[in-house]
Design a protein around this motif. Structure first.
Motif, PDB file in Angstrom:
ATOM      1  N   LEU A  23       0.747  -1.423  -0.116  1.00 35.12           N
ATOM      2  CA  LEU A  23       0.087  -0.330  -0.692  1.00 35.12           C
ATOM      3  C   LEU A  23       0.705   1.085   0.091  1.00 35.12           C
ATOM      4  O   LEU A  23       0.724   2.050  -0.652  1.00 35.12           O
ATOM      5  N   GLY A  24       1.951   1.169   0.383  1.00 32.75           N
ATOM      6  CA  GLY A  24       2.724   2.127   0.606  1.00 32.75           C
ATOM      7  C   GLY A  24       3.316   2.542  -0.639  1.00 32.75           C
ATOM      8  O   GLY A  24       3.673   3.987  -0.873  1.00 32.75           O
ATOM      9  N   ASN A  25       3.656   1.569  -2.058  1.00 31.48           N
ATOM     10  CA  ASN A  25       3.993   2.442  -2.791  1.00 31.48           C
ATOM     11  C   ASN A  25       2.343   3.353  -4.162  1.00 31.48           C
ATOM     12  O   ASN A  25       2.799   4.167  -5.295  1.00 31.48           O
ATOM     13  N   PHE A 101      -3.385  -1.389  11.475  1.00 24.62           N
ATOM     14  CA  PHE A 101      -4.056  -0.472  10.575  1.00 24.62           C
ATOM     15  C   PHE A 101      -3.678  -0.712   9.394  1.00 24.62           C
ATOM     16  O   PHE A 101      -4.159  -0.822   8.346  1.00 24.62           O
ATOM     17  N   TYR A 102      -2.831  -1.941   8.820  1.00 23.06           N
ATOM     18  CA  TYR A 102      -2.520  -2.314   7.865  1.00 23.06           C
ATOM     19  C   TYR A 102      -3.925  -2.912   7.307  1.00 23.06           C
ATOM     20  O   TYR A 102      -4.506  -3.615   5.682  1.00 23.06           O
ATOM     21  N   GLY A 103      -4.085  -3.625   7.745  1.00 23.20           N
ATOM     22  CA  GLY A 103      -5.451  -4.874   7.738  1.00 23.20           C
ATOM     23  C   GLY A 103      -6.366  -4.040   7.624  1.00 23.20           C
ATOM     24  O   GLY A 103      -6.812  -4.391   6.853  1.00 23.20           O
ATOM     25  N   PHE A 222      11.345   4.359   4.499  1.00 24.35           N
ATOM     26  CA  PHE A 222      11.331   3.464   5.529  1.00 24.35           C
ATOM     27  C   PHE A 222      10.535   3.058   5.117  1.00 24.35           C
ATOM     28  O   PHE A 222      10.555   1.113   5.544  1.00 24.35           O
ATOM     29  N   PHE A 223       8.701   2.985   5.432  1.00 25.59           N
ATOM     30  CA  PHE A 223       7.715   2.558   4.782  1.00 25.59           C
ATOM     31  C   PHE A 223       8.210   1.596   3.720  1.00 25.59           C
ATOM     32  O   PHE A 223       7.863   0.263   3.498  1.00 25.59           O
ATOM     33  N   SER A 224       7.846   1.797   2.380  1.00 24.80           N
ATOM     34  CA  SER A 224       8.259   1.471   2.044  1.00 24.80           C
ATOM     35  C   SER A 224       9.273   0.208   1.379  1.00 24.80           C
ATOM     36  O   SER A 224       8.654  -0.239   0.901  1.00 24.80           O
ATOM     37  N   GLY A 230      12.287  -5.464  11.113  1.00 24.42           N
ATOM     38  CA  GLY A 230      12.752  -6.113  11.757  1.00 24.42           C
ATOM     39  C   GLY A 230      12.085  -7.287  10.299  1.00 24.42           C
ATOM     40  O   GLY A 230      12.510  -8.143  10.091  1.00 24.42           O
ATOM     41  N   THR A 231      11.190  -6.510   9.349  1.00 27.72           N
ATOM     42  CA  THR A 231      10.947  -7.132   8.279  1.00 27.72           C
ATOM     43  C   THR A 231      12.146  -8.455   7.531  1.00 27.72           C
ATOM     44  O   THR A 231      12.106  -9.510   7.051  1.00 27.72           O
ATOM     45  N   MET A 232      12.979  -7.363   6.686  1.00 27.84           N
ATOM     46  CA  MET A 232      13.686  -7.761   6.293  1.00 27.84           C
ATOM     47  C   MET A 232      15.455  -8.617   6.754  1.00 27.84           C
ATOM     48  O   MET A 232      15.957  -9.526   6.292  1.00 27.84           O
TER      49      MET A 232
HETATM   50  N1  PFF Z   1       6.923  -1.492   2.718  1.00 27.14           N
HETATM   51  C1  PFF Z   1       4.883  -2.219   3.283  1.00 27.14           C
HETATM   52  C2  PFF Z   1       4.679  -0.815   1.858  1.00 27.14           C
HETATM   53  O1  PFF Z   1       4.774  -0.200   1.002  1.00 27.14           O
HETATM   54  O2  PFF Z   1       3.248  -0.762   1.458  1.00 27.14           O
HETATM   55  C3  PFF Z   1       4.285  -1.616   4.044  1.00 27.14           C
HETATM   56  C4  PFF Z   1       4.854  -2.424   4.854  1.00 27.14           C
HETATM   57  C5  PFF Z   1       5.700  -3.865   5.362  1.00 27.14           C
HETATM   58  C6  PFF Z   1       6.073  -1.150   6.258  1.00 27.14           C
HETATM   59  C7  PFF Z   1       6.783  -4.475   5.959  1.00 27.14           C
HETATM   60  C8  PFF Z   1       7.003  -2.058   7.204  1.00 27.14           C
HETATM   61  C9  PFF Z   1       7.753  -3.252   7.096  1.00 27.14           C
HETATM   62  F1  PFF Z   1       8.328  -3.771   7.803  1.00 27.14           F
END
Ligand code: PFF
Length: 446
Positions: A23-25, A101-103, A222-224, A230-232
């Motif tokens: 959603l970020g993109n 909130f993403y959900g 950062f978000f995108s 720690g996701t990556m």
């Molecule tokens: N990168 C995802 C986006 O652009 O929508 C959102 C996101 C995923 C943010 C995972 C942070 C994360 F750790």
């Protein structure tokens, strides 16, 4: 919990790009660009991605593959009895706040996907679309229902594990995502007035740029790129030793940026060609675009295709965030994958429900002048992710033994080219830039 791993290079790429592209993109990037000077914002964003985002992604990959652990376990094993695991904790808190909130927004995409299929949906006036959107998100039940479906899908993929869940579905969904966005671009570019939209994306207007715009561009990077929580790092813990981490990080970054640009090309030419104001904030894709689809050639197909694109993008990112929590619960509390996935999903969904209700019946500005949903977004992307990124950079730059980081970056790579530059950036420019941006974000400087 038994440790699973990615089975192929393509699988790693699809999953990590799937996390980044979200959603970020499409939703966030385009409205930020619309509100903050178009191309000027984009160029600052690009600089942040290359100079700050890419080195941090490489740092997360390095820690993750080196330890093959979740964010907290990773720091515990590298520097036992230190405060460093707090960085992992920050990531866990961020994962809760982002995915809850993403959900909810993921649910919105499903709702629009279903509604856009019906013939009548494309026939409203712009004002009516605004009313439809507000009525929907303020409703106490329907957005929660769509959120539940979205979280259910996220659960169903993650519970299957890395190879037969995350990898398999990312490999299926990511090519589809690229195909859809390119198809929409083709239609968008053939519209009259498309040139003006392209000029908006590619010709910078520097007059709108101030420190606030820079802060937002860095936060968006950062978000995108899914960094700082720690996701990556977690995904990299499933990457095999034969892979070149720098190359993978570069490819993920390029793919992520490409989709942001392609989304801009899909959206702005159409917006301009109907003389609609591009600065319409978070409502851009849910209010402005349906009006555009109503008028554009093949709108009946492009509309649903766009919301399908958005839903896929959201889903492949949501699974990466859920995996952070599942890896943590599974490894640190020794829960099985099923139990860890169920409990994480339930908790996230409950917090998300409160967020959803804060758009309607529980709407108040009790959270630093924001409602709970906006607060979760701002808190995570303006605070947790940059602070997490800062400590990850400092850790790999200064604390991790250079032999280890260098060695980890060398494994699977043909040579050490670029290692020095990455480590130098992590030691100097990256932390310094984050401090400046952070202080100005909270109003201390600038
Ligand atoms: N990168 C995802 C986006 O652009 O929508 C959102 C996101 C995923 C943010 C995972 C942070 C994360 F750790």
């Amino acid at each position: 919990m038994k440790r699973d791993s990615f089975s192929s290079r393509m699988g790693v790429l699809a999953a990590a790009a799937g996390s980044a592209i979200g959603l970020g993109n499409i939703w966030r990037f385009t409205y930020l660009m619309g509100d903050n000077g178009g191309a000027a914002f984009f160029l600052i964003y690009l600089a942040s991605v290359i100079l700050i985002g890419l080195p941090i992604m490489i740092a997360e990959f390095t820690i993750g593959r080196n330890t093959q652990k979740n964010p907290i376990g990773a720091f515990k094993s590298l520097v036992p009895k230190s405060a460093w695991p707090l960085t992992g904790w920050l990531g866990i808190i961020a994962a809760f706040s982002v995915l809850s909130f993403y959900g909810v927004v993921g649910g919105w995409t499903l709702y629009y996907l279903v509604r856009s299929v019906s013939q009548s949906f494309l026939q409203f006036s712009p004002d009516q679309y605004a009313t439809i959107f507000t009525n929907y998100i303020e409703n106490p039940l329907i957005p929660i229902l769509t959120q539940l479906i979205f979280m259910g899908l996220t659960f169903a993929i993650v519970v299957r594990g890395i190879q037969s869940g995350i990898e398999k579905y990312s490999k299926l969904l990511m090519p589809l995502l690229f195909l859809i966005v390119i198809l929409i671009d083709v239609v968008a570019l053939t519209m009259p007035g498309a040139g003006e939209g392209l000029a908006f994306i590619f010709k910078p207007d520097w007059s709108k740029v101030d420190m606030k715009v820079i802060v937002m561009a860095v936060g968006q990077a950062f978000f995108s790129l899914s960094l700082g929580m720690g996701t990556m790092l977690t995904y990299a813990s499933y990457i095999g030793k034969q892979q070149d981490l720098k190359k993978t990080a570069l490819q993920v970054t390029v793919a992520d940026t490409l989709v942001a640009v392609l989304a801009g090309v899909a959206i702005f030419p159409a917006v301009f060609s109907f003389n609609i104001d591009p600065t319409s904030g978070p409502g851009l894709v849910f209010i402005t675009l349906p009006a555009v689809f109503g008028k554009m050639p093949f709108g009946q197909i492009v509309g649903p295709a766009f919301f399908l694109l958005l839903a896929i993008a959201a889903l492949t990112s949501a699974i990466s965030i859920l995996e952070v929590l599942v890896a943590y619960f599974g490894e640190e509390l020794k829960w099985g994958r099923k139990k860890a996935t169920i409990i994480s999903t339930v908790l996230l969904t409950l917090i998300g429900m409160i967020a959803s209700l804060s758009n309607g019946i529980w709407n108040n500005d009790a959270f630093f002048g924001m409602n709970f949903m906006d607060f979760l977004g701002a808190f995570s992307s303006n605070y947790c992710l940059p602070i997490g990124g800062f400590f990850i950079a400092i850790f790999v730059g200064w604390r991790m033994k250079p032999e280890w980081s260098n060695q980890e970056l060398l494994i699977g790579a043909k040579n050490a080219r670029g290692n020095k530059l990455v480590l130098w950036l992590l030691r100097t420019l990256v932390p310094a830039a984050i401090i400046v941006v952070f202080l100005s974000g909270i109003g201390v400087i600038g």
